[in-house]
Enzyme design. Structure first.
Site, PDB file in Angstrom:
ATOM      1  N   ALA A  15     -32.897  36.572 -22.192  1.00 54.33           N
ATOM      2  CA  ALA A  15     -33.517  37.469 -23.180  1.00 54.33           C
ATOM      3  C   ALA A  15     -35.033  37.325 -23.108  1.00 54.33           C
ATOM      4  O   ALA A  15     -35.768  38.317 -23.054  1.00 54.33           O
ATOM      5  CB  ALA A  15     -33.000  37.176 -24.580  1.00 54.33           C
ATOM      6  N   GLU A  74     -26.988  28.496 -25.348  1.00 63.27           N
ATOM      7  CA  GLU A  74     -26.593  27.080 -25.384  1.00 63.27           C
ATOM      8  C   GLU A  74     -26.535  26.546 -26.818  1.00 63.27           C
ATOM      9  O   GLU A  74     -25.569  25.864 -27.184  1.00 63.27           O
ATOM     10  CB  GLU A  74     -27.564  26.215 -24.563  1.00 63.27           C
ATOM     11  CG  GLU A  74     -28.182  26.856 -23.338  1.00 63.27           C
ATOM     12  CD  GLU A  74     -27.242  27.041 -22.159  1.00 63.27           C
ATOM     13  OE1 GLU A  74     -26.224  26.346 -22.063  1.00 63.27           O
ATOM     14  OE2 GLU A  74     -27.542  27.928 -21.323  1.00 63.27           O
TER      15      GLU A  74
END
Ligand code: MOS
Length: 709
Positions: free
Chosen positions: A506, A674
């Site tokens: 992103a 994550e």
């Protein structure tokens, strides 16, 4: 839009390829059919360590439809293998020699005209071995633990300072091997054209890195290798690298002169594409009576294969999470007769956070301080490892949001104090963090005469919604509707983007889309020569152009060295534990992320919820079990290897602090993939303790462990 979402003034786009995916029109690697295609099926070793004495392929070769059976005896040499520096360790070289390093290691590849015939013929391949004594058990093998090249000991202040603290916690934690198990099996179709050109459709997180690996293995010019992966059905790290089965398929296609499709079986997935390694940890914490940490020591020993050292930052989180004057960490590896691990969502940190955040919870009880309060008393305002300022950190906001949403005031500090309809009730929380990275990406932005904007870059979308986020950024910069924007991804011949991994896409590709669109808009402005509102189609028409395009490379600058850049998360769990059976049910899960500005609220929410569920699987179910006597997996299938299903996950909510990082990149986004998982397992373990008074330090938290002793 559901209501469990902090307000976001961006338009909440639905997944741009969602309709293609749910209607089955999005094609994954195994779903392509190519003219004259044949099928490969791998044969695995049945021993765990030793050498192949003889391998009998005659029956398989005589079986109907079989074109070839490749083994180390007849497979053409792979140029990259021969040219490699003969270092003692490296990726598994398939069909290279007679060495067997782990159970299930591919020793043959059968190629036939149908999948069924290849599968049957594979059952006819037999081998005899010189078997040697193996080791697959980390505990038993830990006498041979060593410090890997990338695993330097870390010391800040005084080593083992926790020992002289007023209040201490010293505990050991274990996580078992966990396997990514995306729904989509790894698959490849390899097709040679004109002898020295190859095109592959494969499951990969990075078409450019797959291209580089094939170029390296077969010594081809990069322009002769095309890799495509327009859709990827989940990966979580398992498709970060090019695996031996992919090299084998490319080789097989060359041998038989036809396109070869090779799809791993679910059982193959357990031994062919990596896993989160079994890891032992010890965390020791020392604190003053007021809860201020005075010493953190974190030791870990992970497993790798005998042929390759896989390392991950298991202990790093203890260097980075809390303000503490004295921190030291040690990381060791044990080489076992297993295949090499690979990063799995939250690599290192997900493992490390289970230990550190469980230990912090244990400390909170030892001090009788609320666990959130304890974390706030040790909140780091600069990076504890190097004192650099953060580019942004809103973890405190995340604690507040999560505490309110879970109903933290209902929690009783005394374990085992609350019951509800005969179940014990517990609340737990734990935090997570992961580096917020931005690397370089190149995006082509092309405006067509009909007002359609096409964005082209090689990045793959393994599920987070990269295409949707790109559309969202472009829509805002260009001031056009998302419906007029198309993305083309997952092809090595497109402008280069990094591998989808490390929670950086992103920030990296989103910024490149931003920069490309800004440049394209400027180009329109300069052509039109006015400063008023720009009408793209009108300008193209006036200029008699069928399109206008820019290709823009975008990357970070010197802010990268000046600041500490991280994403943060906190996970809250309310669990119910059955007093007679030890069954743990998640009643409610709340995850809150400081992931910068949220670019694509719907897909971000989905990604966060998916990561939380993955963490719940890690906490309660997932465990690849090896029978160490034979060195073989006993649960390499979905009947015996448990992952959460719908009924296991009653209520998960995701929230975002949603404040931009003003420094990391022009769109203000940080990573999320994550941190969605990091910390979840500890939050569950901490809630189970709060419910029962039973501390489970070895995952998964199965009923037997809740009930024992
Ligand atoms: Mo991820 S473990 O960076 O695919």
């Amino acid at each position: 839009m559901t209501n469990d979402q902090t307000t976001n003034d961006k338009v909440a786009l639905s997944r741009v390829d969602g309709r293609l995916k749910v209607t089955g029109r999005a094609k994954y690697a195994a779903e392509y059919n190519v003219k004259d295609m044949v099928y490969g099926v791998l044969v695995g070793s049945t021993i765990t360590k030793g050498t192949i004495q003889a391998i009998d392929t005659r029956k398989a070769e005589g079986s109907p439809g079989v074109l070839s059976v490749l083994t180390y005896l007849n497979a053409p040499k792979i140029p990259g293998y021969q040219a490699d520096n003969p270092s003692p360790k490296g990726p598994l070289k398939i069909f290279y020699n007679n060495q067997v390093y782990f159970n299930g290691q591919p020793i043959a590849l059968v190629i036939a005209d149908t999948f069924e015939r290849a599968l049957f013929a594979a059952s006819l391949v037999s081998a005899t071995y010189n078997t040697e004594a193996h080791q697959t058990d980390l505990k038993a093998g830990s006498a041979n633990a060593f410090t890997p090249g990338r695993g330097k000991d870390f010391v800040k202040g005084q080593e083992d300072a926790w020992k002289s603290a007023a209040v201490k916690v010293e505990q050991e934690y274990v996580i078992p091997t966990e396997v990514h198990n995306p729904m989509e099996l790894h698959a490849i179709i390899a097709k040679w054209d004109a002898g020295d050109k190859i095109s592959v459709q494969t499951k990969t997180q990075g078409v450019k890195s797959s291209q580089r690996s094939i170029v390296q293995a077969f010594k081809l010019p990069p322009e002769n290798v095309q890799v495509t992966a327009p859709f990827v059905g989940g990966a979580f790290g398992a498709a970060l690298r090019t695996w031996p089965h992919e090299i084998a398929a490319v080789l097989a296609s060359k041998v038989v002169g036809k396109p070869v499709k090779l799809v791993l079986s679910r059982a193959d997935m357990f031994t062919s594409v990596g896993y989160r390694p079994y890891t032992w940890q010890k965390v020791s914490l020392g604190a003053a009576a007021d809860g201020k940490l005075t010493g953190i020591t974190h030791e870990a020993t992970g497993q790798s294969s005998v042929y390759e050292d896989f390392t991950e930052g298991v202990v790093n989180i203890s260097q980075l999470m809390y303000a503490c004057p004295n921190i030291n960490t040690r990381y060791r590896l044990v080489s076992l007769n297993v295949n090499t691990p690979t990063p799995m969502r939250g690599p290192g940190e997900a493992t490390g956070a289970f230990a550190l955040e469980s230990a912090m919870d244990e400390l909170s009880y030892a001090l009788n301080i609320d666990p959130i309060d304890l974390r706030m008393r040790n909140y780091a305002d600069t990076d504890p490892s190097n004192n650099k300022p953060y580019s942004s950190k809103f973890l405190a906001d995340a604690y507040k949001i999560g505490a309110e949403k879970i109903g933290w005031t209902e929690r009783n500090q005394k374990p085992g104090a609350v019951t509800q309809n005969g179940w014990m009730v517990g609340y737990g929380m734990a935090a997570g963090m992961f580096g917020a990275h931005r690397s370089s990406a190149t995006v082509m932005a092309r405006m067509l005469a009909d007002g359609t904007l096409v964005l082209l870059t090689s990045v793959t979308d393994i599920g987070p919604g990269t295409g949707t986020a790109m559309t969202s950024v472009a829509s805002e910069v260009m001031g056009i509707s998302a419906a007029k924007i198309r993305v083309e991804l997952g092809d090595s011949s497109l402008p280069p983007s990094p591998t989808q991994g490390g929670s950086q896409i992103a920030a990296t590709v989103g910024s490149a889309v931003h920069d490309a669109c800004v440049e394209l808009k400027e180009k329109f402005k300069s052509i039109a020569g006015n400063t008023g509102a720009i009408n793209y189609t009108q300008i193209l028409k006036q200029q008699n152009l069928d399109k206008l395009e820019v290709t823009t490379m975008s990357k970070g600058g010197d802010e990268q060295g000046k600041y500490a850049m991280y994403s943060w998360s906190v996970h809250f769990m309310k669990v119910l534990v059955h007093p007679a059976t030890g069954v743990v049910k998640i009643d409610k899960a709340i995850s809150v992320a400081d992931a910068g500005l949220i670019i694509s609220p719907k897909t971000a929410r989905s990604q966060m919820i998916g990561g939380t569920i993955m963490g719940i699987g890690m906490a309660l179910m997932e465990e690849a079990v090896i029978d160490h006597k034979y060195g073989r997996l006993v649960n390499n299938n979905f009947a015996d290897y448990h992952v959460p299903v719908q009924a296991d996950i009653p209520q998960v909510e995701a929230y975002f602090v949603n404040k931009p990082d003003q420094i990391l990149n022009p769109i203000g986004a940080k990573g999320m993939g994550e941190i969605a998982t990091i910390g979840v397992a500890a939050a569950v373990a901490n809630a189970v303790y709060n419910a029962t008074g039973k501390r489970v330090r070895e995952l998964p938290i199965t009923p037997d462990k809740v009930m024992e002793g």
